[in-house]
Design a protein around this motif. Structure first.
Motif, short mmCIF file in Angstrom:
data_model
loop_
_atom_site.label_atom_id
_atom_site.label_comp_id
_atom_site.label_asym_id
_atom_site.label_seq_id
_atom_site.Cartn_x
_atom_site.Cartn_y
_atom_site.Cartn_z
N LEU A 70 5.40 -9.03 -1.34
CA LEU A 70 4.26 -8.08 -1.73
C LEU A 70 3.45 -7.77 -0.30
O LEU A 70 3.11 -6.98 -0.07
N LYS A 71 3.41 -8.83 0.62
CA LYS A 71 2.76 -8.76 1.78
C LYS A 71 3.39 -7.64 2.67
O LYS A 71 2.64 -6.74 3.40
N MET A 72 4.83 -7.41 2.59
CA MET A 72 5.51 -6.40 3.16
C MET A 72 5.03 -5.07 2.93
O MET A 72 5.14 -4.27 3.85
N PHE A 73 4.67 -4.96 1.76
CA PHE A 73 4.56 -3.48 1.05
C PHE A 73 3.12 -2.94 2.16
O PHE A 73 3.18 -1.91 2.45
N ASN A 74 2.07 -3.86 2.06
CA ASN A 74 0.94 -3.38 2.95
C ASN A 74 0.30 -4.58 3.39
O ASN A 74 -0.51 -5.39 2.62
N PRO A 75 0.45 -5.10 4.61
CA PRO A 75 -0.19 -6.39 5.08
C PRO A 75 -1.60 -6.21 5.13
O PRO A 75 -2.28 -7.47 5.02
N ASP A 76 -2.28 -4.97 5.27
CA ASP A 76 -3.68 -5.11 5.24
C ASP A 76 -4.39 -5.03 3.99
O ASP A 76 -5.52 -5.30 3.91
N ALA A 77 -3.58 -4.88 3.07
CA ALA A 77 -4.12 -4.97 1.56
C ALA A 77 -3.96 -6.18 0.87
O ALA A 77 -4.74 -6.68 -0.14
N ILE A 78 -2.97 -7.25 1.35
CA ILE A 78 -2.93 -8.32 0.56
C ILE A 78 -3.93 -9.44 0.51
O ILE A 78 -4.30 -10.03 -0.24
N HIS A 79 -4.78 -9.29 1.73
CA HIS A 79 -5.97 -10.03 1.54
C HIS A 79 -6.97 -9.82 0.38
O HIS A 79 -7.74 -10.79 0.07
N LEU A 80 -6.65 -8.86 -0.22
CA LEU A 80 -7.75 -8.40 -1.11
C LEU A 80 -7.58 -9.15 -2.70
O LEU A 80 -8.28 -9.29 -3.48
N ILE A 81 -6.07 -9.79 -2.56
CA ILE A 81 -5.99 -10.69 -3.86
C ILE A 81 -5.80 -12.19 -3.58
O ILE A 81 -5.18 -12.98 -4.17
N ASN A 82 -6.09 -12.73 -2.39
CA ASN A 82 -6.02 -14.10 -1.98
C ASN A 82 -6.85 -15.09 -2.93
O ASN A 82 -7.99 -14.61 -3.05
N GLY A 83 -6.16 -16.14 -3.56
CA GLY A 83 -6.92 -17.00 -4.24
C GLY A 83 -7.94 -16.51 -5.36
O GLY A 83 -7.23 -15.52 -6.10
N VAL A 84 -9.07 -16.69 -5.30
CA VAL A 84 -9.78 -16.13 -6.62
C VAL A 84 -10.08 -14.54 -6.61
O VAL A 84 -10.45 -14.05 -7.44
N ASP A 85 -9.79 -14.10 -5.27
CA ASP A 85 -9.98 -12.58 -5.22
C ASP A 85 -8.98 -11.88 -6.14
O ASP A 85 -9.35 -10.49 -6.30
N ILE A 86 -7.93 -12.42 -6.67
CA ILE A 86 -7.10 -11.47 -7.48
C ILE A 86 -7.72 -11.18 -8.89
O ILE A 86 -7.40 -10.19 -9.60
N ASP A 87 -8.84 -11.98 -8.92
CA ASP A 87 -9.45 -11.86 -10.40
C ASP A 87 -11.11 -11.04 -9.92
O ASP A 87 -11.99 -11.26 -10.73
#
Length: 296
Positions: A136-153
């Protein structure tokens, strides 16, 4: 050709299959009470997702972002309080809509279950989820931090939808396409145009609601773009139908249905449940060679 086939199998086994299996499992708690903690401070999945649902309902004005149907549960609560003076979030009467409401759900853009928390409150990823996360990180490395840990909720990773649309969205059967440079405006359509079960009349173009003070984040355009890309790949490659068949068989096996003629796909079941280790560097090389990744 053998390398390409192996790469395709890796993507199905370690990304599309677990991601699609997880996507339809968004918890649906009751709304949080007025004294509940904020999404930033809530501890534990039930409380956190309950706060997420409440935040999305407020941001989306208690309406499905696609159909604009008002939440039936909230309407009943307001009717008991205000009777025939019942109004929506914009101050308009809800009486003309009383026969066109629906029970609404919070739908994660990137699956909530991709992240897991241990009994000690520490975040961890199983091998299968770790692989899905890395791809998933390969699709957009800049966006993946948006869903780290509790940020996924957080609200940026969620939409308010009816139950039927939540199922379609979670199964990557409908997707949001941005409309030009218009902010937070999307055309929503089925990824398979010639389908029988057209539960809602699509396409439709909508502008998502925003809170006046921007205190609740809107759905992330980056995450919606990733969701759209995954859906297109699943549809155009026919991998979606293949995975649906696997998941159907897995459901049968979990209910004790193993066919005596040997047609039950036990290998898929075992691989899906146990996960596995795959070298991420190998996948990155494949993605680069076959132009799946955009240049950094």
């Amino acid at each position: 050709m053998g390398s390409l086939s192996s790469f395709a199998k890796y993507l199905v086994d370690y990304f599309f299959l677990p991601l699609k299996a997880l996507a339809v499992k968004t918890p649906q708690p009751t709304p949080a009470s007025s004294q509940s903690k904020t999404p930033e401070t809530a501890i534990g999945t039930p409380q956190r997702v309950s706060n997420l649902r409440q935040a999305c309902l407020i941001r989306d004005r208690h309406r499905c972002v696609i159909t604009r149907k008002f939440d039936a549960q909230e309407a009943q609560k307001r009717y008991k309080r205000d009777r025939r003076n019942i109004k929506d979030d914009d101050g308009l009467s809800l009486l003309p809509e009383r026969d066109a409401m629906a029970y609404l759900e919070v739908a994660h853009i990137i699956p909530h279950s991709l992240m897991s928390v241990t009994g000690e409150g520490e975040w961890r990823l199983t091998d299968t989820k770790q692989m899905a996360y890395q791809i998933l990180k390969m699709f957009n490395p800049d966006a993946i931090h948006l869903i780290n840990g509790v940020d996924i909720d957080r609200p940026m990773n969620a939409l308010t939808l009816t139950h039927d649309l939540h199922k379609l969205f979670g199964n990557f059967e409908i997707a949001f396409s941005p409309v030009g440079s218009q902010p937070h405006t999307y055309t929503i359509d089925y990824l398979e145009s010639d389908r029988m079960g057209r539960i809602e009349r699509l396409p439709i173009t909508v502008t998502l609601y925003l809170t006046p003070d921007r205190s609740i984040d809107p759905p992330s355009p980056q995450l919606l773009k990733i969701h759209h890309a995954i859906g297109r790949i699943l549809h155009m490659s026919a991998a979606g139908d293949y995975i649906d068949d696997i998941l159907y068989n897995i459901e049968g096996m979990e209910s004790g249905q193993v066919m005596p003629n040997g047609s039950t796909r036990l290998d898929d079941y075992v691989r899906f449940r146990l996960g596995g280790d795959v070298n991420v560097c190998i996948l990155e090389n494949y993605l680069s060679c076959y132009h799946v990744l955009e240049p950094c």
